[in-house]
Design a protein around this motif. Sequence first.
Motif, short mmCIF file in Angstrom:
data_model
loop_
_atom_site.label_atom_id
_atom_site.label_comp_id
_atom_site.label_asym_id
_atom_site.label_seq_id
_atom_site.Cartn_x
_atom_site.Cartn_y
_atom_site.Cartn_z
N ASP A 1 0.28 -0.83 0.06
CA ASP A 1 0.06 0.38 0.15
C ASP A 1 1.14 0.80 0.12
N PRO A 2 1.05 2.52 -0.97
CA PRO A 2 1.35 3.29 -0.80
C PRO A 2 1.37 4.07 0.15
N LEU A 3 0.69 4.30 1.28
CA LEU A 3 -0.06 4.55 2.35
C LEU A 3 0.75 4.28 3.15
N ARG A 4 1.16 2.84 3.21
CA ARG A 4 2.73 2.49 4.05
C ARG A 4 4.06 3.40 4.27
N ILE A 5 3.87 4.12 2.61
CA ILE A 5 5.29 4.69 2.76
C ILE A 5 5.32 6.30 3.12
N VAL A 6 4.24 6.90 3.34
CA VAL A 6 3.96 8.36 3.99
C VAL A 6 3.90 7.74 5.29
N ALA A 7 3.45 6.68 6.39
CA ALA A 7 3.56 5.93 7.58
C ALA A 7 4.78 5.48 7.90
N THR A 8 5.80 6.32 7.29
CA THR A 8 7.42 5.36 7.45
C THR A 8 7.80 6.96 7.17
N ASP A 9 7.46 7.81 6.35
CA ASP A 9 7.79 9.39 6.25
C ASP A 9 7.77 10.02 7.85
N ILE A 10 6.55 9.66 8.43
CA ILE A 10 6.51 9.95 9.40
C ILE A 10 6.81 9.13 10.01
N GLU A 11 6.54 8.05 9.88
CA GLU A 11 8.55 7.82 11.63
C GLU A 11 9.74 8.41 11.23
N GLN A 12 10.24 8.62 10.24
CA GLN A 12 11.26 8.90 10.09
C GLN A 12 11.47 10.94 10.27
N ALA A 13 10.36 11.95 9.89
CA ALA A 13 10.50 12.63 10.22
C ALA A 13 10.36 13.10 11.91
N THR A 14 9.02 12.66 12.73
CA THR A 14 9.36 12.36 14.04
C THR A 14 9.70 11.92 15.21
N ASP A 15 10.77 10.60 14.56
CA ASP A 15 12.06 10.19 15.08
C ASP A 15 11.51 9.46 15.72
N GLY A 16 10.61 8.88 15.31
CA GLY A 16 9.82 7.52 15.91
C GLY A 16 8.62 8.00 17.08
N ASN A 17 8.65 9.43 17.62
CA ASN A 17 7.15 10.02 18.42
C ASN A 17 5.88 10.40 17.71
N VAL A 18 5.31 9.96 17.14
CA VAL A 18 4.46 9.65 16.79
C VAL A 18 2.71 10.36 17.29
N ALA A 19 3.43 10.41 19.05
CA ALA A 19 2.54 10.11 19.88
C ALA A 19 1.69 11.57 19.56
N LYS A 20 1.99 12.49 20.27
CA LYS A 20 1.58 14.18 20.00
C LYS A 20 1.47 14.13 18.04
N LEU A 21 1.78 13.54 17.64
CA LEU A 21 1.28 13.87 15.96
C LEU A 21 -0.33 13.30 15.77
N LEU A 22 -0.04 12.18 16.49
CA LEU A 22 -1.82 11.27 16.13
C LEU A 22 -2.50 12.07 16.58
N ASP A 23 -1.98 12.45 18.24
CA ASP A 23 -3.27 13.25 19.00
C ASP A 23 -4.18 13.77 18.36
N GLY A 24 -3.25 15.29 17.86
CA GLY A 24 -3.85 15.82 17.40
C GLY A 24 -4.00 15.49 15.73
N LEU A 25 -4.08 14.61 15.33
CA LEU A 25 -4.42 14.23 14.09
C LEU A 25 -5.81 13.74 14.48
N ARG A 26 -5.79 12.66 16.09
CA ARG A 26 -7.25 12.08 15.85
C ARG A 26 -7.86 13.37 16.70
#
Length: 193
Positions: A105-130
């Motif tokens: 799935d091409p969306l998995r590539i975006v997810a990989t980019d998100i993990e890299q851009a947030t240094d694996g700390n996706v929790a704050k971004l995820l909370d805001g998006l939710r």
Amino acid sequence: MPVSPEALEAAHLIERLERLARSGEQSGRLNPAQWDALRYLARANRFSRTPAALADYLASTRGTVSRTLASLEYKGYVSRGPSARDGRSVEFALTPKAEHALARDPLRIVATDIEQATDGNVAKLLDGLRRTLRNSIARNNGRAFGACLSCWHFRVRVRLSSRTPHHCGLLDEPLSEADSRTICVEQEPAAAA
């Protein structure tokens, strides 16, 4: 209502990321609507794999969703069967061909980019998006489609003699551990977070 330049830029970035992910979808045999349907079916519980639930989730018409599902069935990505709960309706399941496509799935590539851009700390971004999604759903009178385990009707380990550890109080159905993490058309948030 005034909006900060940063918030507007964030909205533009989300839109651009979505468009870039969609461009990756066009390189295969599936169109964006078909990818959306496969992604939904992969995340939905057994009560929510119906054309009506998919239409609600995508904020689309039932006719459009029916055509999408018919095309996916014709291409061998989904199978259709009678609903276990209601013999009058149908539900869909992913085929191995769909599982194989979703692994790429091409969306998995975006997810990989998100993990890299947030240094694996996706929790704050995820909370805001939710929170942003909850606000958008409420404004548009949509359904939450949250995970069973965050639902008002979710019961943890109700029946000790049962083979399944959880239970849906609304549908009076047993739920496995895997079921508890899937999204549901009937989900009602237990509490606003």
